[in-house]
Design a protein around this motif. Sequence first.
Motif, PDB file in Angstrom:
ATOM      1  N   UNK A  50     -35.163 -35.726 -69.494  1.00 19.74           N
ATOM      2  CA  UNK A  50     -36.458 -36.253 -69.069  1.00 19.74           C
ATOM      3  C   UNK A  50     -36.812 -35.797 -67.649  1.00 19.74           C
ATOM      4  N   UNK A  51     -38.085 -35.730 -67.368  1.00 21.36           N
ATOM      5  CA  UNK A  51     -38.552 -35.283 -66.062  1.00 21.36           C
ATOM      6  C   UNK A  51     -37.990 -36.166 -64.940  1.00 21.36           C
ATOM      7  N   UNK A  52     -37.821 -37.469 -65.218  1.00 20.14           N
ATOM      8  CA  UNK A  52     -37.251 -38.374 -64.195  1.00 20.14           C
ATOM      9  C   UNK A  52     -35.845 -37.943 -63.813  1.00 20.14           C
ATOM     10  N   UNK A  53     -35.111 -37.349 -64.771  1.00 22.15           N
ATOM     11  CA  UNK A  53     -33.755 -36.898 -64.482  1.00 22.15           C
ATOM     12  C   UNK A  53     -33.765 -35.874 -63.359  1.00 22.15           C
ATOM     13  N   UNK A  54     -34.734 -34.946 -63.421  1.00 29.60           N
ATOM     14  CA  UNK A  54     -34.826 -33.893 -62.412  1.00 29.60           C
ATOM     15  C   UNK A  54     -35.376 -34.466 -61.098  1.00 29.60           C
ATOM     16  N   UNK A  55     -36.353 -35.352 -61.210  1.00 27.74           N
ATOM     17  CA  UNK A  55     -36.895 -35.982 -59.994  1.00 27.74           C
ATOM     18  C   UNK A  55     -35.800 -36.732 -59.239  1.00 27.74           C
ATOM     19  N   UNK A  56     -35.015 -37.487 -59.985  1.00 26.48           N
ATOM     20  CA  UNK A  56     -33.944 -38.267 -59.343  1.00 26.48           C
ATOM     21  C   UNK A  56     -32.852 -37.368 -58.777  1.00 26.48           C
TER      22      UNK A  56
END
Length: 360
Positions: free
Chosen positions: A341-347
């Motif tokens: 998920x995109x949140x994985x990369x953001x985090x």
Amino acid sequence: MARVYNFSAGPAVLPEEVLKEAAEEMMDYKGSGMSVMEMSHRSKVYDNIIKEAEQDLRDLMNIPDNYKVLFLQGGASQFFAEVPMNMMKNKKAGYIVTGQWAKKAYQEAKIYGDAVELASSADKTFSYIPDCSDLPITDDMDYVYICENNTIYGTKYKELPNTKGKDLVADVSSCFLSEPVDVSKYAVIYGGVQKNVGPAGCVIAIIRDDLITDDVLEGTPTMLKWKTQADNDSLYNTPPCYTIYICGKVFKWLKKMGGLEKMKEINEKKAKILYDFLDESKLFKGTVEKKDRSLMNVPFVTGDENLDAKFVAEAKAAGFENLKGHRTVGGMRASIYNAMPIEGVEKLVEFMKKFEKENA
Ligand SMILES: *Cc1c(COP(=O)(O)O)cnc(C)c1O
């Protein structure tokens, strides 16, 4: 239940929706009273599973009717041998060596015939894709072979090589279904599914049907002859039933997500978050030429091995798993496949910023 952000290069992260559905169907698949793991591959129920999986893949990739889709075993590594066995009529082929997987395929082909290295990026640790506009391809070559996305080094062809009319064979293991492809430009597209599609145990091969013949190299095992598999719709013997079932679920998930155009958009957005940070960071650096950057595998380093190790350990403690680079290259690698998920990369980027501050 605590799920981590899993940046493994493969076997790799799968969509949670798919895992939950599989869990729900574990004891009783659609009223059959059994798990898909327990059913005959010759049963009507299973026949529907494999046929539907093939149809969904055909829809997703717009596979033309004159291409067969095969679900095979042996991994991408066994397919390295299947290519020359089934395609080397003149016993000569050209290989572009852009990393370890391309090199292994090239070395395997040498067992069967005259495999010629057409170009290589070994001079700069495979950190770029060589110019493939005018390769020394000769008339007697049976095909030209590429590894389209280099999982270990993090490069990808943004343009297919000029094959001078020869058939193109591509290993797409780590970029399968990450963006739309024009299947008609290839003779063979194949990949192990454990990177971007499903669990380990299956190779999907999309093969133009004129290449599926009895005219194979002498000594080719029955199982490795594409015609055997094609004539039996991938059911010559027991296929990797459960893996194909999960792949089928991933195909449906991709359709629901909006198909491959949409996945490309998401993947570009996701990769940009990480690459933009690598470009501005004073500590972390990407390791490949910008124009050849993969959307799926992103290697990076700090330039200090001890600091790399510290980063990997602290990231793991914070819930970011499998960021260590391939054992042969060191550093770090974040594999950010479709299911990340995109949140994985953001985090991850937030965490990298924090690490950079603390270690300035
Ligand atoms: C992982 C990988 C392979 C090897 O796959 P196996 O299924 O383990 O044989 C080959 N090519 C590429 C591009 C890969 O990423």
